[in-house]
Write an enzyme that holds these catalytic residues in place. Structure first.
Site, PDB file in Angstrom:
ATOM      1  N   ASN A 105      -0.669 -95.109 -44.022  1.00 55.31           N
ATOM      2  CA  ASN A 105      -1.742 -94.511 -45.439  1.00 55.31           C
ATOM      3  C   ASN A 105      -1.299 -93.634 -45.103  1.00 55.31           C
ATOM      4  OD1 ASN A 105      -3.755 -92.887 -45.917  1.00 55.31           O
ATOM      5  ND2 ASN A 105      -4.910 -92.528 -43.931  1.00 55.31           N
ATOM      6  N   TRP A 106      -1.355 -93.490 -46.832  1.00 54.22           N
ATOM      7  CA  TRP A 106       0.234 -92.211 -47.596  1.00 54.22           C
ATOM      8  C   TRP A 106      -1.216 -90.891 -47.542  1.00 54.22           C
ATOM      9  CZ3 TRP A 106       3.056 -94.897 -52.063  1.00 54.22           C
ATOM     10  CH2 TRP A 106       3.504 -96.105 -51.604  1.00 54.22           C
ATOM     11  N   LYS A 107      -2.483 -91.028 -47.458  1.00 53.30           N
ATOM     12  CA  LYS A 107      -3.400 -89.712 -47.413  1.00 53.30           C
ATOM     13  C   LYS A 107      -3.031 -89.604 -49.264  1.00 53.30           C
ATOM     14  CE  LYS A 107      -3.559 -89.401 -42.778  1.00 53.30           C
ATOM     15  NZ  LYS A 107      -3.602 -89.091 -41.611  1.00 53.30           N
ATOM     16  N   HIS A 160     -11.744 -94.008 -41.720  1.00 53.68           N
ATOM     17  CA  HIS A 160     -10.576 -93.563 -40.900  1.00 53.68           C
ATOM     18  C   HIS A 160     -11.069 -91.919 -41.193  1.00 53.68           C
ATOM     19  CE1 HIS A 160      -7.794 -90.544 -41.109  1.00 53.68           C
ATOM     20  NE2 HIS A 160      -6.675 -91.234 -41.190  1.00 53.68           N
ATOM     21  N   GLU A 166     -10.754 -88.855 -41.107  1.00 52.77           N
ATOM     22  CA  GLU A 166     -11.219 -88.400 -42.055  1.00 52.77           C
ATOM     23  C   GLU A 166     -11.673 -87.718 -43.303  1.00 52.77           C
ATOM     24  OE1 GLU A 166      -7.264 -88.414 -43.708  1.00 52.77           O
ATOM     25  OE2 GLU A 166      -6.268 -87.579 -41.794  1.00 52.77           O
ATOM     26  N   GLU A 213      -7.620 -94.586 -32.844  1.00 51.87           N
ATOM     27  CA  GLU A 213      -6.274 -93.222 -33.427  1.00 51.87           C
ATOM     28  C   GLU A 213      -7.612 -92.534 -33.053  1.00 51.87           C
ATOM     29  OE1 GLU A 213      -4.125 -94.215 -37.589  1.00 51.87           O
ATOM     30  OE2 GLU A 213      -6.620 -93.935 -38.220  1.00 51.87           O
ATOM     31  N   GLY A 257      -1.647 -86.464 -37.219  1.00 50.50           N
ATOM     32  CA  GLY A 257      -0.734 -85.211 -37.721  1.00 50.50           C
ATOM     33  C   GLY A 257      -0.319 -84.447 -36.921  1.00 50.50           C
ATOM     34  N   SER A 274       0.406 -89.911 -34.729  1.00 52.05           N
ATOM     35  CA  SER A 274       2.011 -89.619 -35.129  1.00 52.05           C
ATOM     36  C   SER A 274       3.201 -90.365 -34.515  1.00 52.05           C
ATOM     37  CB  SER A 274       1.869 -88.140 -33.542  1.00 52.05           C
ATOM     38  OG  SER A 274       1.331 -87.161 -34.266  1.00 52.05           O
ATOM     39  N   GLY A 332       0.655 -92.589 -40.601  1.00 51.43           N
ATOM     40  CA  GLY A 332       0.646 -91.180 -41.504  1.00 51.43           C
ATOM     41  C   GLY A 332       1.982 -90.841 -41.768  1.00 51.43           C
ATOM     42  N   GLY A 333       1.941 -89.316 -41.989  1.00 49.91           N
ATOM     43  CA  GLY A 333       2.875 -89.253 -42.448  1.00 49.91           C
ATOM     44  C   GLY A 333       4.190 -89.220 -41.893  1.00 49.91           C
TER      45      GLY A 333
HETATM   46  P1  PGA Z   1      -0.077 -89.940 -38.546  1.00 53.19           P
HETATM   47  O1  PGA Z   1      -1.089 -90.054 -38.831  1.00 53.19           O
HETATM   48  O2  PGA Z   1       0.799 -90.324 -38.172  1.00 53.19           O
HETATM   49  O3  PGA Z   1       0.014 -88.871 -39.011  1.00 53.19           O
HETATM   50  O4  PGA Z   1      -1.153 -89.136 -37.362  1.00 53.19           O
HETATM   51  C1  PGA Z   1      -2.060 -91.249 -38.780  1.00 53.19           C
HETATM   52  C2  PGA Z   1      -3.187 -91.548 -39.836  1.00 53.19           C
HETATM   53  O5  PGA Z   1      -4.473 -90.665 -39.776  1.00 53.19           O
HETATM   54  O6  PGA Z   1      -3.974 -92.524 -40.133  1.00 53.19           O
END
Ligand code: PGA
Length: 254
Positions: free
Chosen positions: A9-11, A94, A96, A165, A171, A211, A232-233
């Protein structure tokens, strides 16, 4: 054979040139057998990514979709638009989106319906905040998110992937220990089986997100309850993302 999904997930990251560089780096290697990999770039880069990935086994996901079919919804993107551009997965719910855009379980359910009708596979994200976990409400929160999101789906459909999650692990580098994550997966399966609708669970891969890195993915997979990861990251850099895919492939080969 077991299936493992690794979805990046590149956000709201990466510019046009970065996307090209990252995809070219990922495309240098063949995906290991049994690994279903994908990326969820910004809407802006979906067309470019589809073009670059067209001769590969990589899947393409959107990060969001409108709950409306079409019409006067300035700034929104519909499920049929995603379909027409060749997107085959879409993240839904998600944390966010829930946190910063006030997305409710009802919105999530509507989005799932739109995707379902277009034949795009949703990846439903659920998870509790740190406060909710401290209050001993993690399971209650996840159960409500599941019930809200799956309400109204037809009987017997093949259930899509679900990503657990925990919000406090996203993150932050504070990843949830594999034991806790796997207990939640067992709970999720139990909740789904107890619902009044019956689902085909063959393709309901349970992903962990929060993470995930190349050096911890196997600890999640080896619990036997986790079928992959939403990353994500670590999906923003070719070597970091590839390290996760390679480690998952190595786990399958064992
Ligand atoms: P992260 O994000 O790997 O940076 O913790 C995961 C996500 O939001 O899907």
């Amino acid at each position: 054979m077991k299936k493992i999904m690794i979805m990046g997930n590149w956000k709201m990251n990466l510019l046009a040139h970065d996307v090209e560089v990252l995809l070219n780096a990922l495309l240098k290697n063949n995906l290991p057998k049994g690994i279903r990999a994908g990326i969820a770039p910004s809407y802006l880069w979906l067309a470019k990514a589809r073009e670059m990935l067209k001769n590969s086994a990589w899947n393409l996901a959107a990060q969001n979709v409108s709950e409306h079919e079409k019409g006067a919804f300035t700034g929104e993107v519909s499920a049929s638009m995603l379909k027409s551009i060749g997107c085959n997965y879409c993240l839904v719910g998600h944390s966010e989106r829930r946190q910063f855009f006030a997305e409710t379980d009802e919105n999530v359910a509507d989005k799932i319906q739109r995707l379902y009708h277009e034949g795009i596979v949703p990846i439903l994200c659920v998870g509790e905040t740190e406060q909710e976990r401290l209050e001993g409400r993690a399971e209650e929160v996840v159960a409500n998110q599941l019930k809200g999101a799956l309400a109204g789906l037809p009987q017997g459909i093949s259930l899509f992937p679900i990503a657990y999650e925990p919000v406090w692990a996203i993150g932050t580098g504070k990843h949830c220990d594999p034991q806790t994550a796997s207990q939640m997966m067992v709970f999720i399966k139990k909740e789904i089986s107890a619902m009044s609708q019956s689902f085909d669970l063959e393709d309901c891969l349970l992903l962990y997100g929060g993470s995930v890195k190349g050096d911890n993915i196997v600890s999640y997979l080896s619990t036997g309850q986790i079928d992959g990861a939403l990353v994500g990251g670590a999906s923003l850099k070719g070597p970091d993302f590839w390290a996760i895919i390679e480690a998952a492939g190595g786990y399958l080969d064992e």
